[in-house]
Design an enzyme around this catalytic site. Structure first.
Site, PDB file in Angstrom:
ATOM      1  N   ARG A  28      41.113 -14.630   4.748  1.00 52.20           N
ATOM      2  CA  ARG A  28      40.547 -14.314   3.567  1.00 52.20           C
ATOM      3  C   ARG A  28      40.526 -14.988   2.681  1.00 52.20           C
ATOM      4  O   ARG A  28      40.493 -14.681   1.520  1.00 52.20           O
ATOM      5  CB  ARG A  28      41.429 -12.720   3.178  1.00 52.20           C
ATOM      6  CG  ARG A  28      41.277 -11.802   4.409  1.00 52.20           C
ATOM      7  CD  ARG A  28      40.070 -10.970   4.205  1.00 52.20           C
ATOM      8  NE  ARG A  28      39.976  -9.740   4.942  1.00 52.20           N
ATOM      9  CZ  ARG A  28      40.162  -8.451   4.738  1.00 52.20           C
ATOM     10  NH1 ARG A  28      40.288  -8.321   3.284  1.00 52.20           N
ATOM     11  NH2 ARG A  28      39.899  -7.440   5.113  1.00 52.20           N
ATOM     12  N   ARG A  32      38.961 -11.761  -3.106  1.00 51.42           N
ATOM     13  CA  ARG A  32      38.917 -11.473  -4.462  1.00 51.42           C
ATOM     14  C   ARG A  32      40.054 -12.091  -5.590  1.00 51.42           C
ATOM     15  O   ARG A  32      39.954 -12.163  -6.719  1.00 51.42           O
ATOM     16  CB  ARG A  32      39.290  -9.827  -4.657  1.00 51.42           C
ATOM     17  CG  ARG A  32      37.945  -8.932  -4.345  1.00 51.42           C
ATOM     18  CD  ARG A  32      38.212  -7.567  -3.931  1.00 51.42           C
ATOM     19  NE  ARG A  32      39.260  -7.678  -2.663  1.00 51.42           N
ATOM     20  CZ  ARG A  32      39.760  -6.582  -2.118  1.00 51.42           C
ATOM     21  NH1 ARG A  32      39.633  -5.713  -3.006  1.00 51.42           N
ATOM     22  NH2 ARG A  32      40.308  -6.741  -1.074  1.00 51.42           N
ATOM     23  N   TYR A 152      38.529   1.774  13.359  1.00 49.48           N
ATOM     24  CA  TYR A 152      37.845   2.032  12.116  1.00 49.48           C
ATOM     25  C   TYR A 152      36.625   3.209  12.366  1.00 49.48           C
ATOM     26  O   TYR A 152      36.479   4.083  11.607  1.00 49.48           O
ATOM     27  CB  TYR A 152      37.134   1.054  11.395  1.00 49.48           C
ATOM     28  CG  TYR A 152      38.119   0.324  10.569  1.00 49.48           C
ATOM     29  CD1 TYR A 152      38.690   0.601   9.419  1.00 49.48           C
ATOM     30  CD2 TYR A 152      39.122  -0.806  11.035  1.00 49.48           C
ATOM     31  CE1 TYR A 152      39.488  -0.204   8.626  1.00 49.48           C
ATOM     32  CE2 TYR A 152      40.021  -1.420  10.607  1.00 49.48           C
ATOM     33  CZ  TYR A 152      40.609  -1.006   9.091  1.00 49.48           C
ATOM     34  OH  TYR A 152      41.406  -1.717   8.580  1.00 49.48           O
TER      35      TYR A 152
HETATM   36  O1  CP3 Z   1      38.470 -14.623   5.853  1.00 49.71           O
HETATM   37  C1  CP3 Z   1      37.603 -14.684   5.170  1.00 49.71           C
HETATM   38  O2  CP3 Z   1      37.777 -15.153   4.042  1.00 49.71           O
HETATM   39  C2  CP3 Z   1      36.275 -14.297   5.907  1.00 49.71           C
HETATM   40  C3  CP3 Z   1      36.094 -12.904   5.305  1.00 49.71           C
HETATM   41  C4  CP3 Z   1      36.530 -11.702   6.005  1.00 49.71           C
HETATM   42  C5  CP3 Z   1      36.604 -10.349   5.331  1.00 49.71           C
HETATM   43  N1  CP3 Z   1      37.176  -9.489   6.016  1.00 49.71           N
HETATM   44  C6  CP3 Z   1      35.884 -10.429   3.864  1.00 49.71           C
HETATM   45  C7  CP3 Z   1      36.256  -9.182   3.148  1.00 49.71           C
HETATM   46  C8  CP3 Z   1      37.240 -11.570   7.245  1.00 49.71           C
HETATM   47  C9  CP3 Z   1      37.661 -12.593   8.368  1.00 49.71           C
HETATM   48  C10 CP3 Z   1      37.475 -10.031   7.264  1.00 49.71           C
HETATM   49  C11 CP3 Z   1      38.177  -9.544   8.498  1.00 49.71           C
HETATM   50  C12 CP3 Z   1      38.762  -8.005   8.238  1.00 49.71           C
HETATM   51  N2  CP3 Z   1      37.781  -6.996   7.954  1.00 49.71           N
HETATM   52  C13 CP3 Z   1      39.529  -7.233   9.114  1.00 49.71           C
HETATM   53  C14 CP3 Z   1      40.395  -8.258   9.928  1.00 49.71           C
HETATM   54  C15 CP3 Z   1      41.480  -8.964   9.040  1.00 49.71           C
HETATM   55  C16 CP3 Z   1      42.555  -8.419   8.181  1.00 49.71           C
HETATM   56  O3  CP3 Z   1      42.528  -8.911   7.078  1.00 49.71           O
HETATM   57  O4  CP3 Z   1      43.102  -7.580   8.739  1.00 49.71           O
HETATM   58  C17 CP3 Z   1      39.543  -6.092   8.609  1.00 49.71           C
HETATM   59  C18 CP3 Z   1      40.786  -5.032   9.219  1.00 49.71           C
HETATM   60  C19 CP3 Z   1      38.444  -5.594   7.898  1.00 49.71           C
HETATM   61  C20 CP3 Z   1      38.127  -4.295   7.477  1.00 49.71           C
HETATM   62  C21 CP3 Z   1      38.059  -4.451   5.876  1.00 49.71           C
HETATM   63  N3  CP3 Z   1      37.044  -5.190   5.290  1.00 49.71           N
HETATM   64  C22 CP3 Z   1      39.146  -3.802   5.022  1.00 49.71           C
HETATM   65  C23 CP3 Z   1      40.135  -3.144   5.413  1.00 49.71           C
HETATM   66  C24 CP3 Z   1      38.596  -3.939   3.688  1.00 49.71           C
HETATM   67  C25 CP3 Z   1      39.009  -3.413   2.408  1.00 49.71           C
HETATM   68  C26 CP3 Z   1      40.273  -3.903   2.159  1.00 49.71           C
HETATM   69  C27 CP3 Z   1      40.546  -5.212   1.489  1.00 49.71           C
HETATM   70  O5  CP3 Z   1      41.415  -5.958   1.907  1.00 49.71           O
HETATM   71  O6  CP3 Z   1      39.609  -5.165   0.466  1.00 49.71           O
HETATM   72  C28 CP3 Z   1      37.474  -4.881   3.857  1.00 49.71           C
HETATM   73  C29 CP3 Z   1      36.478  -5.550   2.904  1.00 49.71           C
HETATM   74  C30 CP3 Z   1      36.459  -6.919   2.672  1.00 49.71           C
HETATM   75  N4  CP3 Z   1      36.383  -7.766   3.728  1.00 49.71           N
HETATM   76  C31 CP3 Z   1      36.458  -7.676   1.328  1.00 49.71           C
HETATM   77  C32 CP3 Z   1      36.517  -9.160   1.849  1.00 49.71           C
HETATM   78  C33 CP3 Z   1      36.443 -10.208   0.730  1.00 49.71           C
HETATM   79  C34 CP3 Z   1      36.858  -7.001   0.110  1.00 49.71           C
HETATM   80  C35 CP3 Z   1      35.670  -6.934  -0.563  1.00 49.71           C
HETATM   81  C36 CP3 Z   1      35.374  -6.453  -1.938  1.00 49.71           C
HETATM   82  O7  CP3 Z   1      35.806  -5.482  -2.318  1.00 49.71           O
HETATM   83  O8  CP3 Z   1      34.768  -7.538  -2.616  1.00 49.71           O
END
Ligand code: CP3
Length: 347
Positions: A28, A32, A152
């Site tokens: 990640r 943010r 999900y």
């Molecule tokens: O690693 C990176 O920088 C690449 C981008 C990336 C995102 N999500 C961006 C994101 C990757 C590899 C993911 C994977 C992801 N997404 C997972 C598996 C890894 C983990 O962290 O457990 C899961 C379970 C998701 C599903 C998901 N997407 C959730 C649960 C959320 C919201 C919760 C949170 O952490 O905000 C997202 C949204 C998300 N994916 C954001 C980002 C940067 C936040 C978006 C925003 O509000 O700007």
């Protein structure tokens, strides 16, 4: 040893070849905690950031413009797979991704239909990122595991226990396997497209793996992960498998033939290495909560992770899970400084 190019450093560590120091990237890393991410996010939706190839490239590069990381990870999300199959989600503040239609019934699972045009802009974005990286840094592509994505889809939103899909395994295993097969085939198409567009490494995120019992993981999730990793290995690029909580099942994870296993902070790298020997590489495993502590503590804990792995070429430094939005940007700089200074002593 001569200083290596980052891309070679990461790929070598995946395959256990000689490296000058421990490579580093952060799950990640384009998120943010970065003020420049939040500024872009104010002007664009999450979906625009994922599906506009120029924006995708720009957001992917944000952490690399700031820090001496060895790899970029393409900016996207694991939930593009259900969207490619006809479902849609919105990001709801303080909740996370919420689907407009969850998937409990037989007919809704049967209706899922893969639209291959859905991924086109993502593949264009990968080509843009490759140009920016100019073969100096590695580009990591990724997918969620079928199980984690299905959690999900069935639940429709984040959940504390994912009990609806856990119940489906007992209620209707045939329907569950139909869903897994559809997801696995779509993930394989997605991964092939990423590799053709130029990614250097692929990580599979199985964030929800340990919601399953070990026997159910082995029977209901592992065979699908194995099939996906087999495809990646056939393309002769390295594969990383991150199963959150999977440190306790290393002997099962090894069966996937992934080149690298991602470890969270629930077991030490020393323990994992003792079990896995030099058969696979290990990635991890700093507790992300350490980053909320002082820079002095961060430096100390990063050193502990290096020391826990000890000497060898098969370690990729990372957190044990994603970086959280409340982390200060200096914390990441402290990690990088510590790795650059300390890790050559362990080679
Ligand atoms: O690693 C990176 O920088 C690449 C981008 C990336 C995102 N999500 C961006 C994101 C990757 C590899 C993911 C994977 C992801 N997404 C997972 C598996 C890894 C983990 O962290 O457990 C899961 C379970 C998701 C599903 C998901 N997407 C959730 C649960 C959320 C919201 C919760 C949170 O952490 O905000 C997202 C949204 C998300 N994916 C954001 C980002 C940067 C936040 C978006 C925003 O509000 O700007």
């Amino acid at each position: 040893m001569k200083i290596m190019n980052s891309k070679i450093r990461l790929v070598n560590a995946c395959y256990g070849r000689e490296v000058d120091r421990t490579p580093i990237w952060i799950m990640r890393q384009a998120g943010r905690y970065l003020p420049e991410y939040r500024a872009i996010r104010k002007k664009h939706t999450f979906h625009e950031m994922m599906h506009n190839p120029e924006l995708m490239e720009k957001v992917t590069m944000l952490p690399l413009n700031r820090y001496e990381l060895d790899a970029a990870i393409m900016f996207s999300d694991i939930l593009v797979i259900p969207e490619a199959l006809g479902m849609n989600f919105k990001l709801v503040p303080n909740v996370g991704p919420v689907f407009n239609n969850s998937l409990k019934l037989n007919e809704t699972i049967k209706k899922l239909n893969y639209d291959d045009s859905y991924f086109f802009n993502i593949f264009k974005g990968i080509k843009n990122i490759k140009k920016s990286l100019n073969n100096q840094k590695a580009l990591i592509g990724f997918s969620g595991s079928p199980w984690t994505i299905a959690c999900y889809m069935i639940e429709g939103k984040p959940s504390k226990d994912y009990r609806n899909i856990r119940a489906l395994i007992y209620d209707d295993p045939d329907l569950y396997h139909q869903l897994m097969n559809k997801l696995t085939n779509t993930i394989i198409e997605y991964i092939k497209g990423q590799i053709e567009a130029g990614v250097d490494v692929i990580q599979i995120f199985d964030t929800n793996g340990s919601f399953l019992s070990k026997t159910n993981f082995e029977q209901f999730s592992l065979p699908y992960i194995k099939k996906i990793i087999k495809t990646i290995n056939e393309f002769k690029i390295p594969s990383i498998l991150f199963v959150k909580g999977g440190g306790h099942w290393l002997e099962l994870l090894e069966k996937t033939e992934a080149n690298v296993l991602g470890i969270d902070w629930s077991i030490s790298l020393k323990h994992a290495k003792k079990q896995i020997q030099d058969r696979v590489s290990l990635q991890g495993n700093l507790d992300p909560a350490v980053l909320l502590s002082s820079n002095q503590n961060i430096a100390k804990e990063v050193k502990n992770v290096l020391q826990s792995y000890g000497r060898g070429y098969r370690h990729i430094f990372n957190l044990g899970h994603g970086i959280t939005p409340d982390v200060n940007t200096d914390a990441v700089q402290t990690i990088i400084d510590t790795i650059l200074k300390e890790s050559p002593y362990y080679k």
